[in-house]
Design an enzyme around this catalytic site. Structure first.
Site, PDB file in Angstrom:
ATOM      1  N   GLY A 225       0.768  -1.240   0.000  1.00  0.00           N
ATOM      2  CA  GLY A 225       0.000   0.000   0.000  1.00  0.00           C
ATOM      3  C   GLY A 225       0.798   1.289   0.000  1.00  0.00           C
ATOM      4  O   GLY A 225       0.218   2.365  -0.165  1.00  0.00           O
ATOM      5  N   GLY A 261       4.007  -3.604  -3.663  1.00  0.00           N
ATOM      6  CA  GLY A 261       3.892  -3.852  -5.100  1.00  0.00           C
ATOM      7  C   GLY A 261       4.307  -2.590  -5.830  1.00  0.00           C
ATOM      8  O   GLY A 261       5.399  -2.449  -6.348  1.00  0.00           O
ATOM      9  N   ARG A 298      -4.946   2.211 -16.220  1.00  0.00           N
ATOM     10  CA  ARG A 298      -5.106   2.995 -14.992  1.00  0.00           C
ATOM     11  C   ARG A 298      -5.794   4.351 -15.220  1.00  0.00           C
ATOM     12  O   ARG A 298      -6.693   4.717 -14.464  1.00  0.00           O
ATOM     13  CB  ARG A 298      -3.764   3.185 -14.272  1.00  0.00           C
ATOM     14  CG  ARG A 298      -3.045   1.869 -13.938  1.00  0.00           C
ATOM     15  CD  ARG A 298      -1.914   2.045 -12.938  1.00  0.00           C
ATOM     16  NE  ARG A 298      -2.405   2.424 -11.644  1.00  0.00           N
ATOM     17  CZ  ARG A 298      -2.391   3.637 -11.147  1.00  0.00           C
ATOM     18  NH1 ARG A 298      -1.864   4.627 -11.839  1.00  0.00           N
ATOM     19  NH2 ARG A 298      -2.883   3.892  -9.960  1.00  0.00           N
ATOM     20  N   TYR A 302      -9.186   4.367 -13.146  1.00  0.00           N
ATOM     21  CA  TYR A 302      -9.169   5.105 -11.869  1.00  0.00           C
ATOM     22  C   TYR A 302      -8.968   6.603 -12.069  1.00  0.00           C
ATOM     23  O   TYR A 302      -8.597   7.296 -11.122  1.00  0.00           O
ATOM     24  CB  TYR A 302      -8.020   4.628 -10.972  1.00  0.00           C
ATOM     25  CG  TYR A 302      -7.796   3.150 -10.893  1.00  0.00           C
ATOM     26  CD1 TYR A 302      -8.680   2.332 -10.198  1.00  0.00           C
ATOM     27  CD2 TYR A 302      -6.671   2.566 -11.460  1.00  0.00           C
ATOM     28  CE1 TYR A 302      -8.452   0.977 -10.097  1.00  0.00           C
ATOM     29  CE2 TYR A 302      -6.434   1.206 -11.362  1.00  0.00           C
ATOM     30  CZ  TYR A 302      -7.329   0.421 -10.681  1.00  0.00           C
ATOM     31  OH  TYR A 302      -7.102  -0.921 -10.575  1.00  0.00           O
ATOM     32  N   CYS A 328     -11.564   1.477 -29.550  1.00  0.00           N
ATOM     33  CA  CYS A 328     -12.882   2.049 -29.850  1.00  0.00           C
ATOM     34  C   CYS A 328     -13.698   2.252 -28.585  1.00  0.00           C
ATOM     35  O   CYS A 328     -14.716   1.573 -28.368  1.00  0.00           O
ATOM     36  CB  CYS A 328     -13.619   1.157 -30.839  1.00  0.00           C
ATOM     37  SG  CYS A 328     -12.759   1.145 -32.392  1.00  0.00           S
ATOM     38  N   GLU A 329     -13.269   3.115 -27.742  1.00  0.00           N
ATOM     39  CA  GLU A 329     -13.955   3.467 -26.499  1.00  0.00           C
ATOM     40  C   GLU A 329     -13.639   4.926 -26.211  1.00  0.00           C
ATOM     41  O   GLU A 329     -12.461   5.324 -26.302  1.00  0.00           O
ATOM     42  CB  GLU A 329     -13.396   2.667 -25.301  1.00  0.00           C
ATOM     43  CG  GLU A 329     -13.511   1.186 -25.384  1.00  0.00           C
ATOM     44  CD  GLU A 329     -14.737   0.616 -24.685  1.00  0.00           C
ATOM     45  OE1 GLU A 329     -15.461   1.377 -24.018  1.00  0.00           O
ATOM     46  OE2 GLU A 329     -14.962  -0.585 -24.840  1.00  0.00           O
ATOM     47  N   TYR A 357       1.038  -2.266 -12.155  1.00  0.00           N
ATOM     48  CA  TYR A 357      -0.334  -2.365 -12.656  1.00  0.00           C
ATOM     49  C   TYR A 357      -0.453  -1.786 -14.063  1.00  0.00           C
ATOM     50  O   TYR A 357      -1.475  -1.200 -14.421  1.00  0.00           O
ATOM     51  CB  TYR A 357      -1.317  -1.687 -11.675  1.00  0.00           C
ATOM     52  CG  TYR A 357      -1.142  -2.188 -10.257  1.00  0.00           C
ATOM     53  CD1 TYR A 357      -1.517  -3.477  -9.911  1.00  0.00           C
ATOM     54  CD2 TYR A 357      -0.548  -1.389  -9.256  1.00  0.00           C
ATOM     55  CE1 TYR A 357      -1.330  -3.959  -8.622  1.00  0.00           C
ATOM     56  CE2 TYR A 357      -0.357  -1.862  -7.966  1.00  0.00           C
ATOM     57  CZ  TYR A 357      -0.751  -3.141  -7.655  1.00  0.00           C
ATOM     58  OH  TYR A 357      -0.555  -3.614  -6.391  1.00  0.00           O
TER      59      TYR A 357
HETATM   60  N1  LLP Z   1      -0.999  -7.110  -0.555  1.00  0.00           N
HETATM   61  C1  LLP Z   1      -2.292  -7.304  -0.857  1.00  0.00           C
HETATM   62  C2  LLP Z   1      -3.044  -8.287  -0.092  1.00  0.00           C
HETATM   63  C3  LLP Z   1      -2.898  -6.567  -1.901  1.00  0.00           C
HETATM   64  O1  LLP Z   1      -4.184  -6.757  -2.165  1.00  0.00           O
HETATM   65  C4  LLP Z   1      -2.128  -5.641  -2.637  1.00  0.00           C
HETATM   66  C5  LLP Z   1      -2.725  -4.870  -3.733  1.00  0.00           C
HETATM   67  C6  LLP Z   1      -0.774  -5.468  -2.286  1.00  0.00           C
HETATM   68  C7  LLP Z   1      -0.246  -6.219  -1.252  1.00  0.00           C
HETATM   69  C8  LLP Z   1       0.113  -4.510  -3.006  1.00  0.00           C
HETATM   70  O2  LLP Z   1      -0.326  -3.216  -2.859  1.00  0.00           O
HETATM   71  P1  LLP Z   1       0.612  -2.006  -3.344  1.00  0.00           P
HETATM   72  O3  LLP Z   1       1.855  -2.026  -2.502  1.00  0.00           O
HETATM   73  O4  LLP Z   1       0.902  -2.207  -4.761  1.00  0.00           O
HETATM   74  O5  LLP Z   1      -0.208  -0.797  -3.096  1.00  0.00           O
HETATM   75  N2  LLP Z   1      -4.657  -1.905  -9.799  1.00  0.00           N
HETATM   76  C9  LLP Z   1      -4.614  -0.849  -8.798  1.00  0.00           C
HETATM   77  C10 LLP Z   1      -3.998  -1.331  -7.511  1.00  0.00           C
HETATM   78  C11 LLP Z   1      -4.674  -2.549  -6.935  1.00  0.00           C
HETATM   79  C12 LLP Z   1      -4.001  -3.049  -5.700  1.00  0.00           C
HETATM   80  C13 LLP Z   1      -4.573  -4.352  -5.258  1.00  0.00           C
HETATM   81  N3  LLP Z   1      -3.930  -4.939  -4.105  1.00  0.00           N
HETATM   82  C14 LLP Z   1      -3.882   0.348  -9.393  1.00  0.00           C
HETATM   83  O6  LLP Z   1      -3.471   0.295 -10.554  1.00  0.00           O
HETATM   84  O7  LLP Z   1      -3.746   1.383  -8.729  1.00  0.00           O
END
Ligand code: LLP
Length: 401
Positions: A225, A261, A298, A302, A328-329, A357
């Site tokens: 996160g 992530g 993204r 979002y 086409c959107e 992502y």
């Molecule tokens: N751990 C769990 C259980 C998760 O669900 C996630 C992300 C992470 C770790 C990693 O989170 P990060 O460090 O990347 O914030 N597609 C969206 C983000 C979806 C995140 C889903 N879960 C975007 O492009 O912003």
């Protein structure tokens, strides 16, 4: 300075470019922030699951947080230590649970009581003991985009604290379950320290009550996160982030697990795209490029902001424009209402902060081939996924025609 022009000439566009040296730097910085305690970084594979990215992180000592058996298999294939692999996700199929248990990974992270009973049943059939953690939803608002907030009771993830306690007591008595971890993840792209701190305090208290009930929790998994700078965000200090967790855990002897992530790969990645055409009407100016929402969703999904640079452009003559793709959107855009220099056919645009992502959320919509991915390391570039071609796209259909 990365020579984007040279890379686009060599590999064509659209193209994802990842700077592996930056990934190394990010890994080391986060690991260092936790150095006062036992810690393990389990990279969230969903952010960027390219095998070479995973192998690079494995070599640095990283573990992986996976949300499908496919991701578990990627991590193993890339050389990640099986005892550093966690399998999370709200909807694991029986076959996925079975395979994960057979592969003997560190633990399965459970998200409901029903799932726990299924895991127990499958472990019994296999005559195994399933190491588990439970994902707790601490009901804390991460103050991020609603689609990427996960730690509120209105979100589908995890179980509330009382249910978690009940589950731990049950699992502790089961012959086929061993609770070893406690897990939470409150959301993504979080740039405020407070939600992380609040969640850690709530979960630290839960940890103490579980230990008091003789449940031997070894891993305290704080999820991912940590937000990054896309535009002008003031991101959190990693030092403070770690200190808040230490504070919540006081003298508890646990390994802190962190699942970054976006932080690990987001700002290390670029999407290179070329201008095809420009057009304008009385309301709008459009710069039409060869990458679209199928490559980077993204912005469409979002309303995410990605910085960009038009290589070699004359910055004096800027005006408002949308960068749009060939899909086409109407929702197919990479940037909206942004100041842009005048462009011409074949001008190169670099979309920044596209390492997380980006490719993993890309699709073949409109029968477009997924783009190539390359790595930059020690001043050298190399292909890490070849560009798809039409044959790849029809491979699984053509025999049925
Ligand atoms: N751990 C769990 C259980 C998760 O669900 C996630 C992300 C992470 C770790 C990693 O989170 P990060 O460090 O990347 O914030 N597609 C969206 C983000 C979806 C995140 C889903 N879960 C975007 O492009 O912003």
């Amino acid at each position: 300075m990365i020579n984007f022009k040279k890379l686009s000439n060599k590999y064509d566009t659209p193209l994802y470019v990842y700077n592996f040296d930056e990934i190394t730097k990010n890994y080391n910085e986060l690991k260092n922030a936790f150095k006062a305690r036992k810690s393990m970084l389990c990279y969230a594979v969903k952010a960027n699951s390219n095998l070479s990215v995973l192998k690079h992180l494995a070599k640095l000592g990283s573990g992986c947080d996976c949300v499908s058996i496919g991701e578990v298999k990627r991590a193993l294939l890339a050389g990640v230590d099986k005892y550093k692999i966690i399998f999370s996700g709200v909807g694991k199929k029986d076959s996925e649970i079975r395979e994960a248990l057979q592969k003997d990974i560190l633990m399965l992270n459970l998200e409901s009581e029903e799932e726990m009973l299924r895991v127990e049943k499958i472990a019994k059939e296999l005559d195994k003991n399933a190491r588990i953690s439970i994902r707790v939803n601490p009901d804390i608002d991460p103050k991020t985009h609603p689609y990427i907030s996960t730690g509120l009771h209105e979100n589908k993830f995890g179980v509330d604290i009382d249910t978690a306690k009940k589950m731990y007591l049950y699992a502790n008595k089961s012959k086929n379950l061993t609770p070893i971890g406690i897990h939470y993840h409150i959301g993504s792209q979080i740039v405020k320290a407070l939600p992380f701190k609040e969640a850690a305090l709530v979960m630290g208290n839960l940890l103490r009550s579980l230990k008091a009930a003789n449940i031997d929790i070894k891993f305290f998994d704080i999820g991912g996160g940590v937000g990054i700078k896309y535009k002008d965000e003031i991101t959190i200090s990693l030092y403070d982030y770690a200190q808040n967790i230490f504070e919540a855990l006081k003298n508890e002897d646990v390994t802190i697990v962190c699942e970054p992530g976006r932080y690990m790969v987001g700002n290390c990645g670029y999407l290179l795209t070329k201008v095809l055409y420009e057009k304008a009407n009385d309301k709008k100016r459009f710069v039409i490029v060869d990458a679209g929402m199928n490559d980077l969703v993204r912005p469409s999904l979002y309303q995410a902001y990605h910085d960009f640079e038009v290589i070699g452009a004359n910055d004096d003559e800027k005006s408002l424009a949308d960068i749009v793709g060939p899909i086409c959107e109407s929702g197919d855009f990479l940037a909206k209402d942004r100041q842009m220099p005048k462009t011409k056919h074949d001008d190169l645009i670099v979309i920044k902060s596209a390492g997380a992502y980006g490719f993993t959320m890309s699709s073949n919509y409109n029968t477009r081939c997924k783009v190539a991915e390359i790595a930059l390391e020690d001043g050298k570039d190399r292909l890490i996924r070849r560009r798809e071609n039409f044959e790849d796209l029809i491979e699984l259909e053509k025999e049925y025609i």
